[in-house]
Design an enzyme around this catalytic site. Structure first.
Site, short mmCIF file in Angstrom:
data_model
loop_
_atom_site.label_atom_id
_atom_site.label_comp_id
_atom_site.label_asym_id
_atom_site.label_seq_id
_atom_site.Cartn_x
_atom_site.Cartn_y
_atom_site.Cartn_z
N HIS A 18 55.46 0.70 -53.30
CA HIS A 18 56.29 -0.48 -53.02
C HIS A 18 56.47 -1.32 -54.29
CE1 HIS A 18 54.52 -0.20 -48.71
NE2 HIS A 18 55.79 0.13 -48.61
N LYS A 42 55.30 -4.13 -32.75
CA LYS A 42 54.88 -3.05 -33.64
C LYS A 42 53.42 -3.27 -34.02
CE LYS A 42 57.14 -0.49 -37.31
NZ LYS A 42 58.18 -0.49 -38.33
N ARG A 91 61.63 8.54 -50.68
CA ARG A 91 60.64 9.35 -51.39
C ARG A 91 61.06 10.81 -51.35
NH1 ARG A 91 56.12 6.83 -47.72
NH2 ARG A 91 57.88 7.25 -46.37
N SER A 129 51.99 3.77 -46.60
CA SER A 129 50.96 2.84 -46.13
C SER A 129 50.06 3.50 -45.09
CB SER A 129 51.60 1.60 -45.50
OG SER A 129 52.30 0.88 -46.47
O1 PNS Z 1 58.29 -0.38 -43.81
P1 PNS Z 1 59.04 0.04 -42.59
O2 PNS Z 1 58.13 -0.03 -41.37
O3 PNS Z 1 59.70 1.38 -42.75
O4 PNS Z 1 60.21 -1.05 -42.38
C1 PNS Z 1 61.08 -0.94 -41.30
C2 PNS Z 1 61.89 -2.26 -41.11
C3 PNS Z 1 60.96 -3.43 -40.89
C4 PNS Z 1 62.74 -2.51 -42.35
C5 PNS Z 1 62.82 -2.05 -39.88
O5 PNS Z 1 62.05 -1.64 -38.79
C6 PNS Z 1 63.62 -3.29 -39.53
O6 PNS Z 1 64.57 -3.62 -40.20
N1 PNS Z 1 63.22 -3.99 -38.45
C7 PNS Z 1 63.88 -5.17 -37.98
C8 PNS Z 1 64.62 -4.90 -36.68
C9 PNS Z 1 66.02 -4.40 -36.95
O7 PNS Z 1 66.81 -5.00 -37.63
N2 PNS Z 1 66.36 -3.23 -36.35
C10 PNS Z 1 67.68 -2.66 -36.49
C11 PNS Z 1 67.80 -1.74 -37.68
S1 PNS Z 1 67.03 -0.21 -37.36
#
Ligand code: PNS
Length: 162
Positions: A18, A42, A91, A129
């Site tokens: 990150h 989550k 990645r 992570s």
């Molecule tokens: O590090 P991650 O867990 O891959 O991040 C995922 C994240 C937090 C970016 C994604 O789950 C997110 O944007 N969540 C907010 C809810 C949202 O907007 N959902 C619609 C898009 S899928």
């Protein structure tokens, strides 16, 4: 006009992958908001405050970067912050399916938004992570994957386990 990007994620915890991506983003944009998701449905091992603190510890002194948190839809957060760019790390090809779905959904919810994918240094291609959490739980050395402050926080979390 200053160029602003939002780098969203769980950061549970922040890894060297990150941090590498944040450095790369800083080369392309004037300002970067690292947006820590706060989604109670989550399951995270670290609270949102801990996740923010670990990021702050590692990013203090970088004037281009702000660490913030958001809940609800990412696009609503972008709208509120007047941002139009989402940064995501890619990645390996295996990330593509999930990332493509997310980028497409975000674009249909908010057509003014672009998702920019960046590749981390190849040392971090297989770093996540979740893998860090697993290795930490087993008590293995983590220096290659996380910074010393994150390692300490993980150590405290898993003390007496594994
Ligand atoms: O590090 P991650 O867990 O891959 O991040 C995922 C994240 C937090 C970016 C994604 O789950 C997110 O944007 N969540 C907010 C809810 C949202 O907007 N959902 C619609 C898009 S899928």
């Amino acid at each position: 006009m200053s160029r602003l990007a939002v780098y969203p994620g769980s950061f549970d915890p922040v890894t060297r992958g990150h941090l590498d991506l944040i450095v790369r983003t800083c080369r392309l944009f004037d300002r970067v908001i690292v947006a820590v998701s706060n989604n109670p449905s989550k399951k995270h091992i670290f609270s949102v405050n801990d996740r923010i603190r670990m990021l702050d510890d590692n990013l203090k002194g970088n004037k281009q970067v702000e660490v913030d948190t958001f809940s609800g839809l990412l696009v609503d957060y972008l709208h509120a912050r007047k941002a139009h760019v989402i940064i995501r790390g890619l990645r390996a090809v295996s990330d593509m399916d999930y990332e493509f779905q997310m980028a497409s959904m975000n674009r249909s919810l908010y057509p003014d938004v672009e998702t920019v994918f960046l590749m981390p240094d190849e040392r971090y291609t297989y770093l996540s992570s979740s893998m860090v959490r697993e290795v930490a739980r087993m008590g293995a050395t983590l220096d290659a994957f996380v910074t010393p402050s994150v390692r300490q926080t993980l150590k405290r979390k898993y003390k007496g386990q594994g």
